[in-house]
Design a protein around this motif. Structure first.
Motif, PDB file in Angstrom:
ATOM      1  N   LEU A   1       2.782 -56.699 -16.305  1.00 25.22           N
ATOM      2  CA  LEU A   1       2.627 -55.552 -17.192  1.00 25.22           C
ATOM      3  C   LEU A   1       3.543 -55.659 -18.406  1.00 25.22           C
ATOM      4  O   LEU A   1       3.134 -55.375 -19.534  1.00 25.22           O
ATOM      5  CB  LEU A   1       2.921 -54.258 -16.429  1.00 25.22           C
ATOM      6  CG  LEU A   1       2.642 -52.967 -17.168  1.00 25.22           C
ATOM      7  CD1 LEU A   1       1.171 -52.873 -17.530  1.00 25.22           C
ATOM      8  CD2 LEU A   1       3.062 -51.783 -16.332  1.00 25.22           C
ATOM      9  N   GLY A   2       4.772 -56.106 -18.195  1.00 35.53           N
ATOM     10  CA  GLY A   2       5.701 -56.272 -19.312  1.00 35.53           C
ATOM     11  C   GLY A   2       5.231 -57.324 -20.294  1.00 35.53           C
ATOM     12  O   GLY A   2       5.359 -57.176 -21.504  1.00 35.53           O
ATOM     13  N   GLN A   3       4.658 -58.421 -19.781  1.00 35.61           N
ATOM     14  CA  GLN A   3       4.145 -59.469 -20.656  1.00 35.61           C
ATOM     15  C   GLN A   3       2.918 -58.998 -21.419  1.00 35.61           C
ATOM     16  O   GLN A   3       2.726 -59.357 -22.579  1.00 35.61           O
ATOM     17  CB  GLN A   3       3.819 -60.714 -19.851  1.00 35.61           C
ATOM     18  CG  GLN A   3       5.042 -61.392 -19.290  1.00 35.61           C
ATOM     19  CD  GLN A   3       4.686 -62.537 -18.363  1.00 35.61           C
ATOM     20  OE1 GLN A   3       3.564 -62.629 -17.874  1.00 35.61           O
ATOM     21  NE2 GLN A   3       5.641 -63.408 -18.113  1.00 35.61           N
ATOM     22  N   LEU A   4       2.091 -58.189 -20.779  1.00 30.89           N
ATOM     23  CA  LEU A   4       0.921 -57.637 -21.467  1.00 30.89           C
ATOM     24  C   LEU A   4       1.351 -56.726 -22.615  1.00 30.89           C
ATOM     25  O   LEU A   4       0.800 -56.797 -23.719  1.00 30.89           O
ATOM     26  CB  LEU A   4       0.040 -56.875 -20.479  1.00 30.89           C
ATOM     27  CG  LEU A   4      -1.274 -56.348 -21.025  1.00 30.89           C
ATOM     28  CD1 LEU A   4      -2.186 -57.497 -21.435  1.00 30.89           C
ATOM     29  CD2 LEU A   4      -1.961 -55.479 -19.997  1.00 30.89           C
ATOM     30  N   PHE A   5       2.360 -55.872 -22.362  1.00 33.85           N
ATOM     31  CA  PHE A   5       2.898 -55.038 -23.437  1.00 33.85           C
ATOM     32  C   PHE A   5       3.469 -55.896 -24.558  1.00 33.85           C
ATOM     33  O   PHE A   5       3.328 -55.572 -25.730  1.00 33.85           O
ATOM     34  CB  PHE A   5       3.993 -54.105 -22.922  1.00 33.85           C
ATOM     35  CG  PHE A   5       3.487 -52.876 -22.228  1.00 33.85           C
ATOM     36  CD1 PHE A   5       2.328 -52.252 -22.643  1.00 33.85           C
ATOM     37  CD2 PHE A   5       4.174 -52.335 -21.164  1.00 33.85           C
ATOM     38  CE1 PHE A   5       1.855 -51.119 -22.014  1.00 33.85           C
ATOM     39  CE2 PHE A   5       3.722 -51.213 -20.524  1.00 33.85           C
ATOM     40  CZ  PHE A   5       2.562 -50.593 -20.940  1.00 33.85           C
ATOM     41  N   LEU A   6       4.125 -57.005 -24.194  1.00 31.70           N
ATOM     42  CA  LEU A   6       4.719 -57.891 -25.189  1.00 31.70           C
ATOM     43  C   LEU A   6       3.644 -58.479 -26.103  1.00 31.70           C
ATOM     44  O   LEU A   6       3.815 -58.550 -27.322  1.00 31.70           O
ATOM     45  CB  LEU A   6       5.496 -59.004 -24.502  1.00 31.70           C
ATOM     46  CG  LEU A   6       6.218 -59.994 -25.389  1.00 31.70           C
ATOM     47  CD1 LEU A   6       7.305 -59.296 -26.186  1.00 31.70           C
ATOM     48  CD2 LEU A   6       6.815 -61.110 -24.566  1.00 31.70           C
ATOM     49  N   VAL A   7       2.517 -58.880 -25.539  1.00 35.44           N
ATOM     50  CA  VAL A   7       1.426 -59.454 -26.346  1.00 35.44           C
ATOM     51  C   VAL A   7       0.841 -58.409 -27.289  1.00 35.44           C
ATOM     52  O   VAL A   7       0.675 -58.649 -28.488  1.00 35.44           O
ATOM     53  CB  VAL A   7       0.331 -60.044 -25.425  1.00 35.44           C
ATOM     54  CG1 VAL A   7      -0.908 -60.414 -26.218  1.00 35.44           C
ATOM     55  CG2 VAL A   7       0.861 -61.247 -24.663  1.00 35.44           C
ATOM     56  N   VAL A   8       0.554 -57.227 -26.758  1.00 38.35           N
ATOM     57  CA  VAL A   8      -0.045 -56.166 -27.580  1.00 38.35           C
ATOM     58  C   VAL A   8       0.932 -55.720 -28.664  1.00 38.35           C
ATOM     59  O   VAL A   8       0.560 -55.590 -29.841  1.00 38.35           O
ATOM     60  CB  VAL A   8      -0.472 -54.973 -26.695  1.00 38.35           C
ATOM     61  CG1 VAL A   8      -0.912 -53.799 -27.546  1.00 38.35           C
ATOM     62  CG2 VAL A   8      -1.586 -55.389 -25.752  1.00 38.35           C
ATOM     63  N   ASP A   9       2.193 -55.501 -28.283  1.00 39.01           N
ATOM     64  CA  ASP A   9       3.177 -55.068 -29.273  1.00 39.01           C
ATOM     65  C   ASP A   9       3.502 -56.172 -30.272  1.00 39.01           C
ATOM     66  O   ASP A   9       3.928 -55.890 -31.391  1.00 39.01           O
ATOM     67  CB  ASP A   9       4.458 -54.602 -28.581  1.00 39.01           C
ATOM     68  CG  ASP A   9       4.285 -53.245 -27.895  1.00 39.01           C
ATOM     69  OD1 ASP A   9       3.357 -52.508 -28.292  1.00 39.01           O
ATOM     70  OD2 ASP A   9       5.066 -52.937 -26.985  1.00 39.01           O
ATOM     71  N   GLY A  10       3.317 -57.428 -29.898  1.00 36.02           N
ATOM     72  CA  GLY A  10       3.503 -58.527 -30.841  1.00 36.02           C
ATOM     73  C   GLY A  10       2.528 -58.433 -32.001  1.00 36.02           C
ATOM     74  O   GLY A  10       2.899 -58.663 -33.163  1.00 36.02           O
ATOM     75  N   PHE A  11       1.283 -58.078 -31.697  1.00 34.63           N
ATOM     76  CA  PHE A  11       0.301 -57.885 -32.766  1.00 34.63           C
ATOM     77  C   PHE A  11       0.670 -56.696 -33.651  1.00 34.63           C
ATOM     78  O   PHE A  11       0.524 -56.744 -34.872  1.00 34.63           O
ATOM     79  CB  PHE A  11      -1.105 -57.695 -32.195  1.00 34.63           C
ATOM     80  CG  PHE A  11      -1.693 -58.955 -31.640  1.00 34.63           C
ATOM     81  CD1 PHE A  11      -1.895 -60.071 -32.440  1.00 34.63           C
ATOM     82  CD2 PHE A  11      -2.049 -59.029 -30.304  1.00 34.63           C
ATOM     83  CE1 PHE A  11      -2.423 -61.232 -31.933  1.00 34.63           C
ATOM     84  CE2 PHE A  11      -2.587 -60.197 -29.775  1.00 34.63           C
ATOM     85  CZ  PHE A  11      -2.780 -61.297 -30.586  1.00 34.63           C
ATOM     86  N   VAL A  12       1.176 -55.634 -33.041  1.00 35.58           N
ATOM     87  CA  VAL A  12       1.610 -54.467 -33.813  1.00 35.58           C
ATOM     88  C   VAL A  12       2.777 -54.841 -34.720  1.00 35.58           C
ATOM     89  O   VAL A  12       2.841 -54.408 -35.882  1.00 35.58           O
ATOM     90  CB  VAL A  12       1.983 -53.303 -32.871  1.00 35.58           C
ATOM     91  CG1 VAL A  12       2.614 -52.156 -33.636  1.00 35.58           C
ATOM     92  CG2 VAL A  12       0.755 -52.829 -32.097  1.00 35.58           C
ATOM     93  N   MET A  13       3.691 -55.675 -34.217  1.00 33.44           N
ATOM     94  CA  MET A  13       4.843 -56.100 -35.026  1.00 33.44           C
ATOM     95  C   MET A  13       4.409 -56.978 -36.205  1.00 33.44           C
ATOM     96  O   MET A  13       5.032 -56.933 -37.274  1.00 33.44           O
ATOM     97  CB  MET A  13       5.859 -56.849 -34.175  1.00 33.44           C
ATOM     98  CG  MET A  13       6.646 -55.979 -33.240  1.00 33.44           C
ATOM     99  SD  MET A  13       7.682 -54.831 -34.147  1.00 33.44           S
ATOM    100  CE  MET A  13       7.056 -53.283 -33.570  1.00 33.44           C
ATOM    101  N   LEU A  14       3.362 -57.778 -36.041  1.00 35.15           N
ATOM    102  CA  LEU A  14       2.851 -58.566 -37.163  1.00 35.15           C
ATOM    103  C   LEU A  14       2.336 -57.661 -38.280  1.00 35.15           C
ATOM    104  O   LEU A  14       2.564 -57.910 -39.463  1.00 35.15           O
ATOM    105  CB  LEU A  14       1.745 -59.506 -36.698  1.00 35.15           C
ATOM    106  CG  LEU A  14       2.192 -60.703 -35.864  1.00 35.15           C
ATOM    107  CD1 LEU A  14       0.974 -61.472 -35.363  1.00 35.15           C
ATOM    108  CD2 LEU A  14       3.091 -61.600 -36.674  1.00 35.15           C
TER     109      LEU A  14
END
Length: 70
Positions: free
Chosen positions: A11-24
């Protein structure tokens, strides 16, 4: 966890991927400096979520390989 049924991501890694796109997207809108600060917070949050769900891994392994010549 339901996310592991479809992928090997926690779950933490999934949040990391989604939030990575938001950070871009945030980097283009607010600038690189603020986006990097946000990315650090996102990485820490993802690690904390994974540790809270799965616990700390304390297993260690050692392999001893010995060749004997006669």
């Amino acid at each position: 966890m339901k996310t592991q049924k479809y992928s090997n991501l926690g779950l933490g890694q999934l949040f990391l991927v989604v939030d990575g796109f938001v950070m871009l997207i945030a980097a283009t809108v607010f600038g690189l400096k603020l986006a990097l600060c946000g990315m650090i917070a996102v990485i820490v949050m993802g690690r904390v979520i994974d540790y809270a769900q799965e616990g700390l891994s304390v297993e260690k392994a050692a392999f001893i390989i010995v060749f004997r010549c006669s």
